[in-house]
Design an enzyme around this catalytic site. Structure first.
Site, PDB file in Angstrom:
ATOM      1  N   HIS A   1     -15.738  11.138 -39.861  1.00  0.00           N
ATOM      2  CA  HIS A   1     -14.956   9.893 -39.932  1.00  0.00           C
ATOM      3  C   HIS A   1     -15.059   9.330 -41.346  1.00  0.00           C
ATOM      4  O   HIS A   1     -15.529   8.211 -41.533  1.00  0.00           O
ATOM      5  CB  HIS A   1     -15.487   8.829 -38.954  1.00  0.00           C
ATOM      6  CG  HIS A   1     -15.084   9.042 -37.532  1.00  0.00           C
ATOM      7  ND1 HIS A   1     -15.711   8.392 -36.502  1.00  0.00           N
ATOM      8  CD2 HIS A   1     -14.117   9.803 -36.971  1.00  0.00           C
ATOM      9  CE1 HIS A   1     -15.145   8.753 -35.358  1.00  0.00           C
ATOM     10  NE2 HIS A   1     -14.186   9.607 -35.609  1.00  0.00           N
TER      11      HIS A   1
ATOM     12  N   HIS B   1      -5.794  14.888 -27.835  1.00  0.00           N
ATOM     13  CA  HIS B   1      -6.137  13.696 -28.633  1.00  0.00           C
ATOM     14  C   HIS B   1      -5.675  13.981 -30.054  1.00  0.00           C
ATOM     15  O   HIS B   1      -5.798  15.104 -30.533  1.00  0.00           O
ATOM     16  CB  HIS B   1      -7.653  13.519 -28.524  1.00  0.00           C
ATOM     17  CG  HIS B   1      -8.309  12.578 -29.471  1.00  0.00           C
ATOM     18  ND1 HIS B   1      -7.807  11.350 -29.792  1.00  0.00           N
ATOM     19  CD2 HIS B   1      -9.488  12.677 -30.145  1.00  0.00           C
ATOM     20  CE1 HIS B   1      -8.644  10.733 -30.619  1.00  0.00           C
ATOM     21  NE2 HIS B   1      -9.660  11.520 -30.856  1.00  0.00           N
TER      22      HIS B   1
ATOM     23  N   GLU C   1      -6.649  12.699 -33.063  1.00  0.00           N
ATOM     24  CA  GLU C   1      -7.490  12.551 -34.257  1.00  0.00           C
ATOM     25  C   GLU C   1      -7.565  13.913 -34.955  1.00  0.00           C
ATOM     26  O   GLU C   1      -7.621  14.965 -34.315  1.00  0.00           O
ATOM     27  CB  GLU C   1      -8.883  12.030 -33.869  1.00  0.00           C
ATOM     28  CG  GLU C   1      -9.588  11.395 -35.044  1.00  0.00           C
ATOM     29  CD  GLU C   1     -10.821  10.573 -34.653  1.00  0.00           C
ATOM     30  OE1 GLU C   1     -11.171  10.525 -33.463  1.00  0.00           O
ATOM     31  OE2 GLU C   1     -11.423   9.989 -35.576  1.00  0.00           O
TER      32      GLU C   1
ATOM     33  N   ASP D   1      -9.532  15.869 -36.448  1.00  0.00           N
ATOM     34  CA  ASP D   1     -10.500  16.956 -36.274  1.00  0.00           C
ATOM     35  C   ASP D   1     -10.052  17.906 -35.161  1.00  0.00           C
ATOM     36  O   ASP D   1     -10.512  19.035 -35.083  1.00  0.00           O
ATOM     37  CB  ASP D   1     -11.919  16.423 -36.007  1.00  0.00           C
ATOM     38  CG  ASP D   1     -11.978  15.370 -34.922  1.00  0.00           C
ATOM     39  OD1 ASP D   1     -11.021  14.595 -34.780  1.00  0.00           O
ATOM     40  OD2 ASP D   1     -13.007  15.310 -34.221  1.00  0.00           O
TER      41      ASP D   1
ATOM     42  N   HIS E   1     -11.995   8.587 -26.483  1.00  0.00           N
ATOM     43  CA  HIS E   1     -12.301   7.288 -27.062  1.00  0.00           C
ATOM     44  C   HIS E   1     -11.128   6.637 -27.773  1.00  0.00           C
ATOM     45  O   HIS E   1     -11.311   5.594 -28.433  1.00  0.00           O
ATOM     46  CB  HIS E   1     -13.482   7.438 -28.038  1.00  0.00           C
ATOM     47  CG  HIS E   1     -13.137   8.260 -29.253  1.00  0.00           C
ATOM     48  ND1 HIS E   1     -13.212   7.737 -30.506  1.00  0.00           N
ATOM     49  CD2 HIS E   1     -12.670   9.496 -29.423  1.00  0.00           C
ATOM     50  CE1 HIS E   1     -12.860   8.635 -31.403  1.00  0.00           C
ATOM     51  NE2 HIS E   1     -12.532   9.718 -30.755  1.00  0.00           N
TER      52      HIS E   1
ATOM     53  N   ASP F   1     -13.178  14.820 -26.655  1.00  0.00           N
ATOM     54  CA  ASP F   1     -14.389  14.269 -27.282  1.00  0.00           C
ATOM     55  C   ASP F   1     -15.496  13.931 -26.275  1.00  0.00           C
ATOM     56  O   ASP F   1     -16.684  13.959 -26.631  1.00  0.00           O
ATOM     57  CB  ASP F   1     -14.045  12.996 -28.068  1.00  0.00           C
ATOM     58  CG  ASP F   1     -13.462  13.295 -29.440  1.00  0.00           C
ATOM     59  OD1 ASP F   1     -13.922  14.242 -30.082  1.00  0.00           O
ATOM     60  OD2 ASP F   1     -12.544  12.577 -29.856  1.00  0.00           O
TER      61      ASP F   1
ATOM     62  N   TYR G   1     -24.014  10.853 -30.304  1.00  0.00           N
ATOM     63  CA  TYR G   1     -22.553  10.861 -30.191  1.00  0.00           C
ATOM     64  C   TYR G   1     -22.101   9.736 -29.250  1.00  0.00           C
ATOM     65  O   TYR G   1     -21.187   8.974 -29.559  1.00  0.00           O
ATOM     66  CB  TYR G   1     -22.156  12.231 -29.635  1.00  0.00           C
ATOM     67  CG  TYR G   1     -20.698  12.564 -29.688  1.00  0.00           C
ATOM     68  CD1 TYR G   1     -20.173  13.312 -30.737  1.00  0.00           C
ATOM     69  CD2 TYR G   1     -19.837  12.170 -28.677  1.00  0.00           C
ATOM     70  CE1 TYR G   1     -18.838  13.649 -30.778  1.00  0.00           C
ATOM     71  CE2 TYR G   1     -18.502  12.501 -28.708  1.00  0.00           C
ATOM     72  CZ  TYR G   1     -18.008  13.237 -29.761  1.00  0.00           C
ATOM     73  OH  TYR G   1     -16.675  13.559 -29.791  1.00  0.00           O
TER      74      TYR G   1
ATOM     75  N   HIS H   1     -16.390  19.239 -29.216  1.00  0.00           N
ATOM     76  CA  HIS H   1     -17.431  19.392 -30.247  1.00  0.00           C
ATOM     77  C   HIS H   1     -18.703  19.941 -29.605  1.00  0.00           C
ATOM     78  O   HIS H   1     -19.072  19.527 -28.491  1.00  0.00           O
ATOM     79  CB  HIS H   1     -17.809  18.043 -30.871  1.00  0.00           C
ATOM     80  CG  HIS H   1     -16.717  17.372 -31.644  1.00  0.00           C
ATOM     81  ND1 HIS H   1     -16.251  17.819 -32.853  1.00  0.00           N
ATOM     82  CD2 HIS H   1     -15.989  16.252 -31.376  1.00  0.00           C
ATOM     83  CE1 HIS H   1     -15.295  17.021 -33.295  1.00  0.00           C
ATOM     84  NE2 HIS H   1     -15.114  16.059 -32.413  1.00  0.00           N
TER      85      HIS H   1
HETATM   86 FE1  FEO Z   1     -11.850  11.511 -31.720  1.00  0.00          FE
HETATM   87 FE2  FEO Z   1     -13.437  14.473 -32.251  1.00  0.00          FE
HETATM   88  O1  FEO Z   1     -12.142  13.138 -32.572  1.00  0.00           O
END
Ligand code: FEO
Length: 398
Positions: A23, A79, A81, A83, A145, A164, A192, A225
């Protein structure tokens, strides 16, 4: 290395060994991370989530080891984001016939990130896509999230891919939870949760109850992840329910900053008072401690004691980011107190108390101040302050 998880289901993600900040620089990742992507080869071919763009070529190469990427029928972006979505442009170039499946909110966020005329399909909770023998089932999971977050479940093989949720920033050569050091795994899973999911704890509980009510059999939980939960996969779901309940232990964190060690002396004396009453505690030096690691200690403890001297009518700059995060993470069931040394004006303790109030952390007793360096009477007062905080810490949660 591509790993077959179940017949026809492959991990095609990448391990990011070198990642130390995530981030931007907001989150420390001492053990690196992994961006997990799952390829399902049935009568139709589906890819669930991609990886961060620096690794896009590796992802496409991993897919190619199993199947020609042009044969992908569905790409699911749980999602947006980056990554997980960063490799979408490369994947969609390699799979020009693919439909890009997103949640209803994902339609806005994926389009907003990439501005591409892809063939989108927005799905809601309960919608399915048949792949042949098995189907994908979608469950929207807003604020786990992000508003666009979604879980994907594969019937028949009983695989939950919750993006996530249940993840860890943990780079390892091993893919499954039963193959890694359990202490490291849970350290990363908790870090996390604390740093990413704590503000949404009530939604975590609700979403887990909703998914459990669907009575879907789960053999594998495959987050986006870290390692995948294969042995007793629901263990992490139970842990999330515990963490989401935010029932902290009867212990204290003394989070302090100091200029000439006067506030440190007070912190130590408060610690002596806590120890005299048998309350476990940690002193955390704000200016020299990783913020995300410190927040895990704050999460675990019932009591947060903040200490800082006064500088320029305010607080030392190095403690401010901690205070900002503590407010943003919206910790529940905490109590607090404040202390600090001062030379002239002495506003710091009031400012720390104001911060506790803003965080809705009830103050155990008015703050402790010492002018100049603390003398014997100040240190005795700090020990008494610690004993008083200890008694409040030991009281059972209502
Ligand atoms: Fe909310 Fe692993 O990105």
């Amino acid at each position: 290395m591509v790993t077959e998880l179940k017949p026809g289901v492959y991990w095609v993600g990448v391990v990011d060994w070198a990642l130390r900040r995530f981030h931007g620089v907001e989150l420390s990742t001492h053990r690196g991370s992994a961006y997990n992507s799952y390829l399902i080869v049935d009568e139709k071919v589906a890819l669930v989530d991609t990886v961060w763009s620096p690794f896009q070529d590796q992802l496409v190469e991993n897919i190619r080891q199993v199947v020609d990427p042009a044969k992908i029928d569905y790409v699911v972006a749980n999602h947006s984001e980056v990554d997980h979505s960063g490799a979408l442009p490369a994947v969609m170039r390699a799979a020009p016939q693919a439909t890009l499946v997103v949640s209803k909110r994902g339609l806005e966020s994926v389009q907003g990130h990439y501005h591409q005329p892809w063939n989108f399909r927005a799905v809601g909770t309960g919608e399915t896509i048949s792949l042949g023998k098995n189907s994908l089932v979608f469950v929207e999971a807003p604020m786990l999230h992000w508003p666009d977050s979604m879980f994907t479940y594969l019937t028949g093989l009983n695989i939950l891919m919750p993006n996530d949720a249940f993840g860890q920033h943990y780079a390892t050569d091993f893919r499954f939870n039963d193959e890694v050091n359990q202490e490291e795994l849970y350290e990363e899973a908790l870090k996390y949760y604390v740093n990413i999911l704590t503000p949404f704890s009530h939604l975590v509980t609700k979403k887990i109850e909703e998914v459990v009510a669907l009575k879907l059999p789960v053999d594998l939980i495959c987050p986006s992840h870290g390692v995948l939960w294969r042995r007793d996969p629901l263990q992490i779901v139970h842990r999330y329910l515990e963490w989401a309940a935010q029932k902290p232990e009867p212990r204290a964190v003394i989070l302090y900053d100091t200029m000439w060690n006067g506030t440190l002396r007070l912190a130590e004396a408060i610690g002596d008072g806590l120890a005299a009453e048998g309350v476990p505690h940690k002193l955390i030096y704000a200016a020299g401690t990783d913020r995300n690691d410190a927040l895990v200690e704050v999460f675990k403890a019932r009591t947060l004691v903040l200490g800082c001297p006064t500088m320029n009518n305010g607080l030392l700059p190095s403690i401010e980011p901690f205070l900002g995060e503590i407010k943003g993470l919206k910790f529940k069931n905490k109590i607090g107190a404040a202390f600090g040394c001062y030379g002239w004006s002495g506003e710091s303790v009031k400012l720390l108390e104001h911060h506790l109030e803003e965080c809705k952390i009830p103050i155990i007793r008015p703050g402790l101040r010492a002018k100049w360096q603390p003398g014997p009477a100040d240190l005795e007062a700090a020990r008494a302050f610690g004993r008083e905080i200890a008694l409040a810490t030991k009281k059972p949660l209502e």
